[in-house]
Scaffold this motif. Structure first.
Motif, PDB file in Angstrom:
ATOM      1  N   ASN A 194      27.296  45.281  33.385  1.00  0.00           N
ATOM      2  CA  ASN A 194      25.933  45.484  33.869  1.00  0.00           C
ATOM      3  C   ASN A 194      25.433  44.182  34.512  1.00  0.00           C
ATOM      4  O   ASN A 194      24.556  43.507  33.973  1.00  0.00           O
ATOM      5  CB  ASN A 194      25.049  45.913  32.689  1.00  0.00           C
ATOM      6  CG  ASN A 194      23.795  46.601  33.158  1.00  0.00           C
ATOM      7  OD1 ASN A 194      23.601  46.807  34.360  1.00  0.00           O
ATOM      8  ND2 ASN A 194      22.929  46.952  32.221  1.00  0.00           N
ATOM      9  N   GLU A 195      26.040  43.841  35.643  1.00  0.00           N
ATOM     10  CA  GLU A 195      25.762  42.566  36.310  1.00  0.00           C
ATOM     11  C   GLU A 195      24.265  42.432  36.572  1.00  0.00           C
ATOM     12  O   GLU A 195      23.588  43.402  36.922  1.00  0.00           O
ATOM     13  CB  GLU A 195      26.533  42.490  37.630  1.00  0.00           C
ATOM     14  CG  GLU A 195      28.054  42.514  37.480  1.00  0.00           C
ATOM     15  CD  GLU A 195      28.641  41.174  37.094  1.00  0.00           C
ATOM     16  OE1 GLU A 195      27.885  40.178  37.047  1.00  0.00           O
ATOM     17  OE2 GLU A 195      29.863  41.119  36.830  1.00  0.00           O
ATOM     18  N   ILE A 196      23.761  41.200  36.413  1.00  0.00           N
ATOM     19  CA  ILE A 196      22.317  40.979  36.475  1.00  0.00           C
ATOM     20  C   ILE A 196      21.740  41.269  37.854  1.00  0.00           C
ATOM     21  O   ILE A 196      20.771  42.008  37.981  1.00  0.00           O
ATOM     22  CB  ILE A 196      21.994  39.527  36.036  1.00  0.00           C
ATOM     23  CG1 ILE A 196      22.252  39.405  34.529  1.00  0.00           C
ATOM     24  CG2 ILE A 196      20.552  39.149  36.378  1.00  0.00           C
ATOM     25  CD1 ILE A 196      22.143  38.011  33.974  1.00  0.00           C
ATOM     26  N   ARG A 204      30.562  42.008  43.907  1.00  0.00           N
ATOM     27  CA  ARG A 204      30.075  42.062  42.525  1.00  0.00           C
ATOM     28  C   ARG A 204      29.561  43.469  42.229  1.00  0.00           C
ATOM     29  O   ARG A 204      28.491  43.857  42.669  1.00  0.00           O
ATOM     30  CB  ARG A 204      28.986  41.016  42.296  1.00  0.00           C
ATOM     31  CG  ARG A 204      28.651  40.832  40.826  1.00  0.00           C
ATOM     32  CD  ARG A 204      27.872  39.579  40.551  1.00  0.00           C
ATOM     33  NE  ARG A 204      28.636  38.376  40.834  1.00  0.00           N
ATOM     34  CZ  ARG A 204      29.597  37.883  40.045  1.00  0.00           C
ATOM     35  NH1 ARG A 204      29.914  38.487  38.916  1.00  0.00           N
ATOM     36  NH2 ARG A 204      30.248  36.798  40.378  1.00  0.00           N
ATOM     37  N   LEU A 205      30.354  44.205  41.503  1.00  0.00           N
ATOM     38  CA  LEU A 205      30.032  45.603  41.224  1.00  0.00           C
ATOM     39  C   LEU A 205      29.716  45.795  39.747  1.00  0.00           C
ATOM     40  O   LEU A 205      30.091  44.962  38.916  1.00  0.00           O
ATOM     41  CB  LEU A 205      31.228  46.491  41.604  1.00  0.00           C
ATOM     42  CG  LEU A 205      31.609  46.475  43.084  1.00  0.00           C
ATOM     43  CD1 LEU A 205      32.924  47.190  43.309  1.00  0.00           C
ATOM     44  CD2 LEU A 205      30.510  47.143  43.910  1.00  0.00           C
ATOM     45  N   ARG A 206      29.043  46.896  39.458  1.00  0.00           N
ATOM     46  CA  ARG A 206      28.785  47.207  38.040  1.00  0.00           C
ATOM     47  C   ARG A 206      29.872  48.125  37.484  1.00  0.00           C
ATOM     48  O   ARG A 206      30.044  48.245  36.290  1.00  0.00           O
ATOM     49  CB  ARG A 206      27.392  47.827  37.901  1.00  0.00           C
ATOM     50  CG  ARG A 206      26.317  46.753  38.074  1.00  0.00           C
ATOM     51  CD  ARG A 206      24.922  47.311  38.088  1.00  0.00           C
ATOM     52  NE  ARG A 206      23.950  46.258  37.891  1.00  0.00           N
ATOM     53  CZ  ARG A 206      22.757  46.217  38.478  1.00  0.00           C
ATOM     54  NH1 ARG A 206      22.398  47.172  39.307  1.00  0.00           N
ATOM     55  NH2 ARG A 206      21.931  45.220  38.227  1.00  0.00           N
ATOM     56  N   VAL A 318      36.222  33.233  46.969  1.00  0.00           N
ATOM     57  CA  VAL A 318      35.884  34.256  45.967  1.00  0.00           C
ATOM     58  C   VAL A 318      37.043  34.406  44.994  1.00  0.00           C
ATOM     59  O   VAL A 318      38.199  34.565  45.412  1.00  0.00           O
ATOM     60  CB  VAL A 318      35.639  35.621  46.668  1.00  0.00           C
ATOM     61  CG1 VAL A 318      35.441  36.731  45.649  1.00  0.00           C
ATOM     62  CG2 VAL A 318      34.451  35.531  47.601  1.00  0.00           C
ATOM     63  N   GLU A 319      36.714  34.369  43.695  1.00  0.00           N
ATOM     64  CA  GLU A 319      37.753  34.600  42.684  1.00  0.00           C
ATOM     65  C   GLU A 319      38.183  36.063  42.727  1.00  0.00           C
ATOM     66  O   GLU A 319      37.348  36.954  42.637  1.00  0.00           O
ATOM     67  CB  GLU A 319      37.193  34.276  41.287  1.00  0.00           C
ATOM     68  CG  GLU A 319      38.171  34.648  40.197  1.00  0.00           C
ATOM     69  CD  GLU A 319      37.562  34.734  38.804  1.00  0.00           C
ATOM     70  OE1 GLU A 319      36.547  34.066  38.546  1.00  0.00           O
ATOM     71  OE2 GLU A 319      38.130  35.473  37.989  1.00  0.00           O
ATOM     72  N   VAL A 320      39.493  36.276  42.874  1.00  0.00           N
ATOM     73  CA  VAL A 320      39.977  37.664  42.863  1.00  0.00           C
ATOM     74  C   VAL A 320      40.926  37.950  41.693  1.00  0.00           C
ATOM     75  O   VAL A 320      41.079  39.095  41.285  1.00  0.00           O
ATOM     76  CB  VAL A 320      40.655  38.058  44.197  1.00  0.00           C
ATOM     77  CG1 VAL A 320      39.674  37.990  45.351  1.00  0.00           C
ATOM     78  CG2 VAL A 320      41.885  37.220  44.484  1.00  0.00           C
TER      79      VAL A 320
HETATM   80  N1  LIG Z   1      31.367  42.461  38.753  1.00  0.00           N
HETATM   81  C1  LIG Z   1      32.569  42.472  39.297  1.00  0.00           C
HETATM   82  N2  LIG Z   1      32.798  43.189  40.428  1.00  0.00           N
HETATM   83  C2  LIG Z   1      34.016  43.229  40.997  1.00  0.00           C
HETATM   84  N3  LIG Z   1      35.079  42.584  40.476  1.00  0.00           N
HETATM   85  C3  LIG Z   1      34.913  41.865  39.354  1.00  0.00           C
HETATM   86  C4  LIG Z   1      33.660  41.761  38.714  1.00  0.00           C
HETATM   87  N4  LIG Z   1      33.794  40.969  37.614  1.00  0.00           N
HETATM   88  C5  LIG Z   1      35.081  40.593  37.577  1.00  0.00           C
HETATM   89  N5  LIG Z   1      35.761  41.119  38.608  1.00  0.00           N
HETATM   90  C6  LIG Z   1      37.182  40.956  38.924  1.00  0.00           C
HETATM   91  O1  LIG Z   1      37.956  40.952  37.744  1.00  0.00           O
HETATM   92  C7  LIG Z   1      38.760  39.776  37.689  1.00  0.00           C
HETATM   93  C8  LIG Z   1      38.979  39.316  36.267  1.00  0.00           C
HETATM   94  O2  LIG Z   1      37.766  39.292  35.540  1.00  0.00           O
HETATM   95  P1  LIG Z   1      37.164  37.968  34.888  1.00  0.00           P
HETATM   96  O3  LIG Z   1      36.514  38.365  33.625  1.00  0.00           O
HETATM   97  O4  LIG Z   1      38.178  36.881  34.885  1.00  0.00           O
HETATM   98  O5  LIG Z   1      36.053  37.662  35.988  1.00  0.00           O
HETATM   99  P2  LIG Z   1      34.874  36.632  35.890  1.00  0.00           P
HETATM  100  O6  LIG Z   1      35.465  35.257  35.768  1.00  0.00           O
HETATM  101  O7  LIG Z   1      33.889  37.091  34.892  1.00  0.00           O
HETATM  102  O8  LIG Z   1      34.284  36.845  37.382  1.00  0.00           O
HETATM  103  P3  LIG Z   1      32.938  36.212  37.942  1.00  0.00           P
HETATM  104  O9  LIG Z   1      32.952  34.765  37.488  1.00  0.00           O
HETATM  105  O10 LIG Z   1      33.044  36.375  39.420  1.00  0.00           O
HETATM  106  O11 LIG Z   1      31.847  37.031  37.315  1.00  0.00           O
HETATM  107  C9  LIG Z   1      38.003  38.771  38.552  1.00  0.00           C
HETATM  108  O12 LIG Z   1      38.889  37.817  39.096  1.00  0.00           O
HETATM  109  C10 LIG Z   1      37.418  39.645  39.624  1.00  0.00           C
HETATM  110  O13 LIG Z   1      38.333  39.862  40.679  1.00  0.00           O
END
Ligand SMILES: Nc1ncnc2c1ncn2[C@@H]1O[C@H](COP(=O)(O)OP(=O)(O)OP(=O)(O)O)[C@@H](O)[C@H]1O
Length: 584
Positions: A194-196, A204-206, A318-320
């Motif tokens: 439930n992203e803020i 950034r998806l929910r 972007v972290e993937v």
């Molecule tokens: N809200 C989101 N929407 C889309 N993809 C996501 C989301 N949160 C995480 N991910 C994906 O899941 C992968 C692994 O999750 P992880 O818990 O490591 O992310 P995170 O470090 O919490 O990400 P962020 O710091 O961007 O919130 C991430 O590298 C990302 O690609």
């Protein structure tokens, strides 16, 4: 329009991505994958499966997306899976407090809410929407809650990651793999957070899709049997040290392990595999780096963590994928909450002779002294250490009561025993992929707009900007387009036959007979179709067709006979387009 807008506009128009619930005005953090988007996503997932499940042998499991509370108490999500939330006192908008200050401090996501408040006040950070004053930051848990069963029910949560399914099934998996380390399991499925304030579209998806592998390895042996495969692979490393210098370093994975930049071979192998996978599906090598977590950003139990990051036009890096050595943290946490030992028995290659200090309580003396409790006292004595036993008067607790035993009632001895193995709690290496972010990056890196002029325009189209998605051929959601020059029966019939042959071969084929041929080529360029096959009146004379290559726009004339094999080889076996027929 920046590139993100261009890509999203194309994605909406051509059926890749649509805002969810559009009919009702939509809501942030949700996207629908349209027909081509769904297909593209499945292609990416399929290549991931081929990489991790088929090649690496980490079998796929499918656990529920709803979890019971115990699971997330053990994993730490109930207690600590939160982001700092900050609301505007004026308009009520909610923001990630760490995102508001991330340009002002190093590693904003490592700060506590108190530290974030301090930075906000010191820098006079205001509401980005209305300039209003911001309230104090507080931790907001990101899990969606639900109830299991009717009435008050049992507390449940939508899973925030797929990983826990593999940990909960650990004992079953260990048995499945005959308790031989290393072994791994994978899951591809939906996760919910439930992203803020999900203002970054599809980034950034929910509700999103993760592909995760949990690889259980020997804690004392983190070498990788196949490390040679990637030892000479050069990757863009952004280590903790490089981040301080602000430079990305190019280094072979072998060198990175040797220098201690990457903690060990097993982790480096996973970085190599991720690098290989992302480039295979079309991520540009020069826009891909691996960033090491800084000490204060990394979970306390982790040994080393690296994020695969992709450079995008609007959001920069972007972290993937997150790749981490999570040690034995998860298994120990689930063992503690479930009160079940989560380890595997590892037999030594040869039994070991071990000298042990053993306690021999004298039952002849303990019996008359402690009567019914004598056995419990003896057991309590056996559990004591050598130092405790060497006290003048030994104290043990039996049924909550302290009992003092005189030393001469206990005998000690050293015994040599044969031990054939031991229980080991494996360490876990976890590559955790976010498929949606990879999907978007694949589209953005494939996207190109170029001015074209020449033959195709002379056939009826004005010179214009050509938008082309240069997808890798095995990823493209449509691999071949069948285009009869005119919508007439004598051309439709052979066109449909060719379509059937290609489908029979397992290729993704579309059939399109509306509009000028130039316009149809453009449509296929926009959705990234690598090859178009045109059936014209010459086809009826000599059984040949025109094949057009998306990237070069070159055309060759090739016989219908064997066309399905030919296209298959060009898509999957690197067969050269120029060799497909006579150049036109
Ligand atoms: N809200 C989101 N929407 C889309 N993809 C996501 C989301 N949160 C995480 N991910 C994906 O899941 C992968 C692994 O999750 P992880 O818990 O490591 O992310 P995170 O470090 O919490 O990400 P962020 O710091 O961007 O919130 C991430 O590298 C990302 O690609």
């Amino acid at each position: 329009m920046d590139k993100y807008e261009q890509v999203i506009e194309l994605a909406k128009r051509r059926g890749f991505l649509w805002n969810s619930f559009e009919l009702y005005g939509g809501t942030a953090g949700f996207y629908d994958y349209g027909p081509l988007g769904s297909t593209l996503k499945r292609r990416i997932e399929q290549i991931w499966r081929e990489t991790y499940v088929v090649q690496e042998g980490f079998m796929e499991i499918e656990a529920p997306t709803i979890g019971i509370e115990d699971v997330f108490v053990a994993s730490g999500h109930v207690g600590g899976f939160s982001d700092p939330l900050c609301e505007c006192k004026n308009c009520g908008e909610a923001f990630r407090a760490d995102h508001l200050v991330d340009k002002m401090v190093n590693c904003a996501d490592a700060l506590s809410v108190k530290e974030l408040d301090k930075v906000i006040i010191e820098n006079n950070v205001r509401c980005p929407e209305c300039e209003g004053e911001l309230g104090e930051a507080y931790e907001f848990n990101l899990m969606f809650k639900t109830t299991i069963g009717p009435g008050t029910g049992r507390q449940g949560y939508m899973r925030p990651e797929t990983a826990q399914g593999m940990f909960v099934d650990f004992l079953r998996l260990a048995r499945f793999y005959r308790e031989k380390l290393p072994f791994g399991a994978t899951q591809i499925g939906k996760s919910y957070r439930n992203e803020i304030s999900p203002r970054q579209g599809v980034i950034r998806l929910r509700e999103f899709t993760q592909a995760e592998a949990e690889i259980f390895i020997d804690p004392n042996d983190k070498k990788h049997a196949n490390f040679g495969r990637f030892a000479d692979t050069v990757v863009n490393l952004y280590s903790e040290e490089a981040q301080h210098k602000g430079v990305i370093e190019k280094m072979t994975l072998g060198e990175a392990v040797e220098k201690g930049t990457i903690a060990h071979e097993f982790l480096a192998y996973q970085i190599g595999l991720t690098n290989h996978f992302l480039q295979r599906i079309g991520i540009a090598a020069d826009k891909l780096r691996f960033r090491q977590h800084q000490k204060d950003e990394m979970a306390h139990y982790a040994i080393d963590c690296w994020d695969a990051e992709i450079q995008t036009d609007r959001f920069d890096w972007v972290e993937v994928v997150g790749i981490a050595d999570r040690t034995d943290y998860d298994l120990k946490a689930h063992a503690a909450v479930s009160k079940t030992e989560l380890s595997i028995y590892r037999e030594y290659s040869e039994p070991k002779m071990v000298t042990q200090f053993v306690v021999k309580p004298n039952m002849g003396k303990l019996g008359p002294l402690f009567k019914g409790k004598a056995k419990a006292v003896a057991d309590a004595l056996k559990a004591l250490s050598q130092a405790e036993l060497e006290q003048e008067n030994i104290t043990v607790t039996v049924d909550g009561e302290e009992v003092t035993v005189q030393r001469d009632i206990v005998e000690f001895a050293e015994e040599t025993v044969k031990i054939s193995g031991e229980n080991v709690i494996p360490h876990v290496i976890e590559p955790s992929y976010g498929i949606d972010r990879i999907f978007y990056s694949t589209m953005e890196h494939a996207f190109e707009e170029e001015m074209v002029s020449g033959k195709e325009e002379a056939e009826g189209e004005e010179a214009e900007a050509r938008i082309v998605l240069r997808f890798k051929k095995e990823v493209a959601p449509v691999q071949v387009a069948i285009l009869p020059l005119l919508s007439r029966e004598e051309l439709i019939n052979p066109a449909r036959q060719i379509e059937a042959q290609l489908k029979q071969k397992g290729l993704l084929v579309s059939y399109d007979d509306s509009g000028t041929i130039g316009r149809r080529y453009r449509r296929n360029d926009e959705i990234g179709t690598p090859y178009s096959i045109t059936i014209d009146y010459d086809t009826l004379e000599d059984n040949t067709v025109t094949i057009r290559d998306r990237d070069s726009m070159k055309q060759v004339r090739a016989p219908i006979d064997g066309i399905a094999d030919l296209v298959y080889e060009m898509i999957y076996m690197a067969r050269d387009f120029e060799s497909a027929g006579k150049a036109l």
